[in-house]
Design a protein around this motif. Structure first.
Motif, PDB file in Angstrom:
ATOM      1  N   GLU A 181       1.027  -1.755   0.470  1.00  0.00           N
ATOM      2  CA  GLU A 181       0.189   0.831  -0.313  1.00  0.00           C
ATOM      3  C   GLU A 181       0.551   1.049  -0.858  1.00  0.00           C
ATOM      4  O   GLU A 181       0.429   2.420  -0.459  1.00  0.00           O
ATOM      5  CB  GLU A 181      -0.970  -0.371   1.351  1.00  0.00           C
ATOM      6  N   VAL A 182       2.138   0.751  -0.022  1.00  0.00           N
ATOM      7  CA  VAL A 182       2.848   2.291   0.290  1.00  0.00           C
ATOM      8  C   VAL A 182       4.537   1.628  -0.324  1.00  0.00           C
ATOM      9  O   VAL A 182       5.052   0.635  -0.391  1.00  0.00           O
ATOM     10  CB  VAL A 182       3.758   2.993   2.054  1.00  0.00           C
ATOM     11  N   ALA A 183       4.996   2.527  -2.001  1.00  0.00           N
ATOM     12  CA  ALA A 183       5.655   1.650  -2.454  1.00  0.00           C
ATOM     13  C   ALA A 183       7.214   1.856  -1.165  1.00  0.00           C
ATOM     14  O   ALA A 183       6.964   2.544  -0.233  1.00  0.00           O
ATOM     15  CB  ALA A 183       6.544   2.404  -3.660  1.00  0.00           C
ATOM     16  N   ALA A 184       8.126   0.878  -1.221  1.00  0.00           N
ATOM     17  CA  ALA A 184       9.637   0.873  -0.838  1.00  0.00           C
ATOM     18  C   ALA A 184       9.934   2.171  -0.903  1.00  0.00           C
ATOM     19  O   ALA A 184      10.345   2.715  -1.417  1.00  0.00           O
ATOM     20  CB  ALA A 184      10.435  -0.589  -1.107  1.00  0.00           C
ATOM     21  N   TRP A 185      10.210   2.504   0.460  1.00  0.00           N
ATOM     22  CA  TRP A 185      11.689   3.988   0.552  1.00  0.00           C
ATOM     23  C   TRP A 185      11.907   3.763   1.441  1.00  0.00           C
ATOM     24  O   TRP A 185      12.096   3.208   2.827  1.00  0.00           O
ATOM     25  CB  TRP A 185      10.196   4.706   0.915  1.00  0.00           C
ATOM     26  N   SER A 186      13.597   5.329   1.941  1.00  0.00           N
ATOM     27  CA  SER A 186      14.034   4.506   2.235  1.00  0.00           C
ATOM     28  C   SER A 186      13.981   6.232   3.134  1.00  0.00           C
ATOM     29  O   SER A 186      14.563   7.540   1.275  1.00  0.00           O
ATOM     30  CB  SER A 186      15.612   4.100   1.847  1.00  0.00           C
ATOM     31  N   PRO A 187      14.606   6.933   3.692  1.00  0.00           N
ATOM     32  CA  PRO A 187      14.760   8.008   4.389  1.00  0.00           C
ATOM     33  C   PRO A 187      16.460   8.926   4.081  1.00  0.00           C
ATOM     34  O   PRO A 187      16.278  10.027   3.898  1.00  0.00           O
ATOM     35  CB  PRO A 187      14.889   7.960   5.695  1.00  0.00           C
ATOM     36  N   LEU A 188      17.282   7.853   3.546  1.00  0.00           N
ATOM     37  CA  LEU A 188      18.830   8.206   3.390  1.00  0.00           C
ATOM     38  C   LEU A 188      18.876   7.083   2.521  1.00  0.00           C
ATOM     39  O   LEU A 188      20.283   6.474   2.694  1.00  0.00           O
ATOM     40  CB  LEU A 188      19.315   8.704   4.590  1.00  0.00           C
ATOM     41  N   PRO A 189      18.133   7.522   1.824  1.00  0.00           N
ATOM     42  CA  PRO A 189      18.896   6.124   0.279  1.00  0.00           C
ATOM     43  C   PRO A 189      20.310   6.273  -0.189  1.00  0.00           C
ATOM     44  O   PRO A 189      21.312   6.436   0.379  1.00  0.00           O
ATOM     45  CB  PRO A 189      18.432   6.504  -1.447  1.00  0.00           C
ATOM     46  N   GLY A 190      21.139   4.853   0.434  1.00  0.00           N
ATOM     47  CA  GLY A 190      22.405   4.577   0.463  1.00  0.00           C
ATOM     48  C   GLY A 190      22.662   4.175   1.969  1.00  0.00           C
ATOM     49  O   GLY A 190      23.647   3.417   2.030  1.00  0.00           O
ATOM     50  N   VAL A 191      21.980   4.631   2.627  1.00  0.00           N
ATOM     51  CA  VAL A 191      22.578   4.157   3.977  1.00  0.00           C
ATOM     52  C   VAL A 191      21.349   3.491   4.626  1.00  0.00           C
ATOM     53  O   VAL A 191      22.152   2.747   5.494  1.00  0.00           O
ATOM     54  CB  VAL A 191      23.021   5.919   4.765  1.00  0.00           C
ATOM     55  N   TRP A 192      20.195   3.945   4.811  1.00  0.00           N
ATOM     56  CA  TRP A 192      19.245   2.684   5.201  1.00  0.00           C
ATOM     57  C   TRP A 192      18.492   1.947   4.251  1.00  0.00           C
ATOM     58  O   TRP A 192      17.945   2.761   3.008  1.00  0.00           O
ATOM     59  CB  TRP A 192      18.386   3.853   6.291  1.00  0.00           C
ATOM     60  N   PRO A 193      18.537   0.821   3.677  1.00  0.00           N
ATOM     61  CA  PRO A 193      17.831  -0.225   3.640  1.00  0.00           C
ATOM     62  C   PRO A 193      16.034   0.629   3.097  1.00  0.00           C
ATOM     63  O   PRO A 193      15.407   1.150   3.628  1.00  0.00           O
ATOM     64  CB  PRO A 193      17.280  -2.051   3.759  1.00  0.00           C
ATOM     65  N   TYR A 194      15.708  -0.305   1.747  1.00  0.00           N
ATOM     66  CA  TYR A 194      14.348   0.207   1.718  1.00  0.00           C
ATOM     67  C   TYR A 194      13.243  -0.052   2.912  1.00  0.00           C
ATOM     68  O   TYR A 194      13.708  -1.457   2.339  1.00  0.00           O
ATOM     69  CB  TYR A 194      13.890   0.120  -0.024  1.00  0.00           C
ATOM     70  N   HIS A 195      11.762   0.378   2.413  1.00  0.00           N
ATOM     71  CA  HIS A 195      10.825  -0.082   3.650  1.00  0.00           C
ATOM     72  C   HIS A 195       9.863  -0.055   2.866  1.00  0.00           C
ATOM     73  O   HIS A 195       9.490   1.027   2.883  1.00  0.00           O
ATOM     74  CB  HIS A 195      11.401   0.250   4.560  1.00  0.00           C
ATOM     75  N   GLU A 196       8.956  -0.861   2.512  1.00  0.00           N
ATOM     76  CA  GLU A 196       7.532  -0.542   2.391  1.00  0.00           C
ATOM     77  C   GLU A 196       6.238  -0.842   3.162  1.00  0.00           C
ATOM     78  O   GLU A 196       7.301  -1.595   4.150  1.00  0.00           O
ATOM     79  CB  GLU A 196       7.538  -2.113   1.163  1.00  0.00           C
ATOM     80  N   ASN A 197       5.093  -0.648   3.251  1.00  0.00           N
ATOM     81  CA  ASN A 197       4.479  -1.311   3.613  1.00  0.00           C
ATOM     82  C   ASN A 197       3.865  -1.838   3.296  1.00  0.00           C
ATOM     83  O   ASN A 197       2.566  -1.581   2.232  1.00  0.00           O
ATOM     84  CB  ASN A 197       3.565   0.456   4.133  1.00  0.00           C
ATOM     85  N   ARG A 198       3.932  -2.984   3.100  1.00  0.00           N
ATOM     86  CA  ARG A 198       2.840  -4.040   2.498  1.00  0.00           C
ATOM     87  C   ARG A 198       1.892  -5.187   4.054  1.00  0.00           C
ATOM     88  O   ARG A 198       2.165  -5.131   4.507  1.00  0.00           O
ATOM     89  CB  ARG A 198       4.145  -6.017   2.401  1.00  0.00           C
ATOM     90  N   VAL A 199       0.780  -5.853   3.621  1.00  0.00           N
ATOM     91  CA  VAL A 199      -0.549  -5.843   4.345  1.00  0.00           C
ATOM     92  C   VAL A 199      -1.093  -7.330   4.206  1.00  0.00           C
ATOM     93  O   VAL A 199      -0.502  -7.188   2.566  1.00  0.00           O
ATOM     94  CB  VAL A 199      -1.383  -4.652   4.256  1.00  0.00           C
ATOM     95  N   ILE A 200      -1.838  -7.819   4.846  1.00  0.00           N
ATOM     96  CA  ILE A 200      -1.901  -8.884   4.469  1.00  0.00           C
ATOM     97  C   ILE A 200      -3.564  -8.005   4.644  1.00  0.00           C
ATOM     98  O   ILE A 200      -3.757  -7.717   5.911  1.00  0.00           O
ATOM     99  CB  ILE A 200      -1.833  -9.797   5.344  1.00  0.00           C
ATOM    100  N   ARG A 201      -5.048  -8.421   4.070  1.00  0.00           N
ATOM    101  CA  ARG A 201      -5.908  -8.296   3.544  1.00  0.00           C
ATOM    102  C   ARG A 201      -6.517  -9.329   4.502  1.00  0.00           C
ATOM    103  O   ARG A 201      -7.272 -10.625   3.132  1.00  0.00           O
ATOM    104  CB  ARG A 201      -6.291  -7.465   3.090  1.00  0.00           C
ATOM    105  N   PHE A 202      -8.213  -9.649   4.731  1.00  0.00           N
ATOM    106  CA  PHE A 202      -9.227 -10.726   5.178  1.00  0.00           C
ATOM    107  C   PHE A 202     -10.598 -10.007   5.398  1.00  0.00           C
ATOM    108  O   PHE A 202     -10.138  -8.685   5.845  1.00  0.00           O
ATOM    109  CB  PHE A 202      -8.677 -11.025   6.671  1.00  0.00           C
ATOM    110  N   ASP A 203     -11.292 -10.751   4.379  1.00  0.00           N
ATOM    111  CA  ASP A 203     -12.507  -9.957   4.273  1.00  0.00           C
ATOM    112  C   ASP A 203     -13.369 -10.522   5.293  1.00  0.00           C
ATOM    113  O   ASP A 203     -13.622 -11.775   5.580  1.00  0.00           O
ATOM    114  CB  ASP A 203     -12.452 -10.091   2.759  1.00  0.00           C
ATOM    115  N   LYS A 204     -14.620 -10.076   5.732  1.00  0.00           N
ATOM    116  CA  LYS A 204     -15.624 -10.857   6.616  1.00  0.00           C
ATOM    117  C   LYS A 204     -16.552 -11.589   5.254  1.00  0.00           C
ATOM    118  O   LYS A 204     -17.147 -11.259   4.729  1.00  0.00           O
ATOM    119  CB  LYS A 204     -16.814  -9.273   6.981  1.00  0.00           C
ATOM    120  N   PRO A 205     -16.768 -13.100   6.346  1.00  0.00           N
ATOM    121  CA  PRO A 205     -17.576 -13.520   5.381  1.00  0.00           C
ATOM    122  C   PRO A 205     -19.359 -13.330   4.973  1.00  0.00           C
ATOM    123  O   PRO A 205     -19.635 -12.596   5.870  1.00  0.00           O
ATOM    124  CB  PRO A 205     -17.630 -15.072   6.219  1.00  0.00           C
ATOM    125  N   SER A 206     -19.522 -13.535   4.086  1.00  0.00           N
ATOM    126  CA  SER A 206     -20.780 -12.434   3.186  1.00  0.00           C
ATOM    127  C   SER A 206     -21.962 -13.296   5.053  1.00  0.00           C
ATOM    128  O   SER A 206     -23.246 -12.793   4.448  1.00  0.00           O
ATOM    129  CB  SER A 206     -20.877 -12.802   1.761  1.00  0.00           C
TER     130      SER A 206
END
Length: 568
Positions: A384-409
């Motif tokens: 949901e948020v692409a990989a980013w680094s606050p200081l590229p080349g010093v700190w590795p890239y980090h993404e916000n990846r989630v798991i989604r579960f839905d409510k059964p109908s």
């Protein structure tokens, strides 16, 4: 309880057989040709030089002082002093460092027994301190054999017209400074010695080096003097050469260090974790130095107690084993040998943090075993948020990846949901395996997605038994649990990450949101020692929600266990 001062005044009253003014260091008791004396005090109407010269049993010290120009210097200074002497039968002629040894017996401070306290440090002419120690009888007012200057017990006290002369049992032995002590450590301490010395270095001392000529290139040639500088220690205002320092050194031998490292490697292997030796050795170095003088009772306790080193590391005195029976005195500190060293769990595990989206790396069987679901349908794992680094080349890239579960109908909101999640770690080949958690105390944090407005309770289970449960926490509009922004906790970032520095040099306003622990679910989660041998265990995190509250899905980001100070 009589004080030294009270006893001293009593001796004066007996000696003078008359009332007199309060004793002061600048009083000159004279007019009488006969010394006034008793068992512990003698008052004479002559200078310290004259008194020492008049006693045949002090002739060796007298000759040493005269030969080294001490009396000439005293006369030139024309001020009160304290002089320490030994009788001829205790005199040891210096074989070397004659000036240094001689000057270790004279101080510009004139100090009476009444003004001596246990722990007093008296600066002597050789530029180092002599430590005063007084036993319990000494504190009751008894002077002879109950007051020591370093290693020498007081045998006589003489008040002269120019100060005090103390006759002591042994010539002053001046301990080396902390730096000299470390520099001269034998090879059985070579690992520690080299760690300390490697953190600093020698620098040319131009001020104190004498120019002796010009070389062929026209450069000044010096009779060079080098000084040891250590900015690593100076950064915390700890100068090992300074005589004003009052330090404690906890000294580990090579054997102790290697045993500690071996034990740490064994624990890490059982936890299926790794930690670099450089980090562990850095902790050993930083945990060895303290800016105050500790007593044996301070350093070896049966109850839980922590002391902090000059670098802020945690030393737990009921866990670490120190030989408190034979401390070594230094001119600016005290040394205790470490008998057994334990590298703390909270050093070996900086934090344990991982992600729910590893679901997609599981086999079908693992998905069923590690993600047991009630009223939850798996929908997707998504970034949901692409990989980013606050200081590229010093700190590795980090993404916000989630798991989604839905409510059964086919279920109602009031049915809620439950997820029994076994934390898994990602292998290098893309497969997963369950985490093994060492017993101990942790801070438990998680991250989800903002604006879900779901009331979540998390229970921790071991072998099906609940060992801890959080309060119900709403994953609502606050950013506290939003991915891993972690907006409310302190000390939440990866090891070595300084958000304010990264923001300053990288210009990234979101630097503080980078890869944090998340929001707090439990301030202390204690994983019990199930087997009684410290071995790690698998856990299950049971996420439970009593009502869907009109929501149709839930998105979960990560979990994080950070060892606390009590996970030692």
């Amino acid at each position: 309880m009589k004080t030294l001062f009270q006893s001293y005044m009593m001796f004066l009253a007996i000696g003078l057989l008359a009332s007199c003014s309060e004793l002061k260091d600048d009083d000159h008791y004279g007019k009488a040709d006969t010394p006034i004396s008793n068992n512990e005090l003698k008052i004479v109407n002559v200078s310290s030089q004259e008194y020492i010269s008049s006693r045949g049993d002090l002739s060796e010290m007298n000759g040493l002082f005269a030969g080294q120009g001490i009396y000439d210097e005293l006369n030139k200074k024309a001020q009160l002093s304290t002089i320490l002497v030994v009788t001829n039968d205790h005199f040891l002629k210096p074989e070397e460092k004659t000036e240094f040894i001689t000057r270790s017996h004279i101080s510009d401070i004139s100090i009476s027994p009444a003004n001596l306290e246990d722990g007093t440090r008296l600066m002597m002419w050789h530029g180092k301190y002599v430590n005063v120690s007084i036993d319990e009888m000494g504190k009751e007012g008894n002077i002879v054999d109950h007051i020591l200057f370093n290693n020498g017990a007081v045998k006589e006290v003489i008040k002269t017209t120019t100060g005090y002369v103390y006759v002591i049992s042994e010539m002053i032995e001046t301990p080396t400074s902390l730096y000299d002590f470390i520099n001269d450590l034998p090879d059985e301490y070579s690992i520690f010695r080299e760690m300390v010395l490697a953190s600093g270095g020698k620098e040319f001392d131009r001020t104190n080096s004498k120019a002796i000529g010009i070389n062929d290139q026209g450069n000044t040639v010096y009779d060079s003097i080098f000084i040891y500088r250590n900015t690593f220690f100076e950064a915390v205002n700890f100068d090992m050469n300074s005589e004003s320092l009052t330090a404690t050194l906890l000294l580990p031998s090579n054997e102790v260090i290697n045993q500690a490292l071996d034990d740490a490697h064994q624990r890490l292997a059982s936890w299926e974790m790794v930690r670099s030796d450089s980090i562990m050795k850095d902790w050993i170095l930083k945990s060895s130095f303290y800016s105050k003088r500790y007593s044996p009772a301070d350093l070896q306790t049966t109850e839980v107690n922590d002391v902090k080193s000059i670098f802020g590391t945690q030393w737990r005195t009921n866990v670490q084993q120190v030989d408190v029976s034979d401390p070594m005195e230094l001119s600016n500190g005290i040394v205790y040998k470490v008998r057994k060293l334990h590298l703390p769990n909270n050093l070996l595990m900086y934090r344990l943090k991982d992600y729910f989206y590893y679901y997609e790396n599981c086999t079908d069987e693992q998905k069923e075993n590690y993600f047991k679901r009630v009223n939850l349908n798996f929908k997707e794992c998504a970034t949901e948020v692409a990989a980013w680094s606050p200081l590229p080349g010093v700190w590795p890239y980090h993404e916000n990846r989630v798991i989604r579960f839905d409510k059964p109908s086919d279920i109602a909101d009031a049915d809620g949901f439950q997820l029994d999640f076994t934390p898994v770690k990602l292998n290098a080949d893309g497969t997963v395996r369950p985490y093994l958690f060492p017993p101990g105390a942790y801070r438990f944090a998680m991250g989800s997605v903002q604006n879900q407005s779901l009331g979540i309770t998390v229970s921790i289970l071991i072998d099906g038994q609940e060992v801890a449960r959080s309060r119900t926490i709403t994953w609502g509009t606050s950013t506290e649990f939003h991915y891993d922004r972690g907006t409310t906790l302190s000390n939440t970032h990866p090891e070595g990450y300084d958000a304010s520095y990264v923001r300053e040099v990288g210009g990234n306003s979101k630097a503080a949101n980078y890869d944090t622990d998340g929001g707090q679910m439990m301030d202390e989660l204690v994983i019990p020692d199930v087997k009684g041998d410290g071995s790690p265990v698998q856990i299950v995190m049971r996420l439970k929600c009593e009502s869907w509250e009109g929501k149709t899905n839930v998105k979960i980001h990560h979990w994080c266990l950070r060892p606390t100070v009590n996970n030692y």
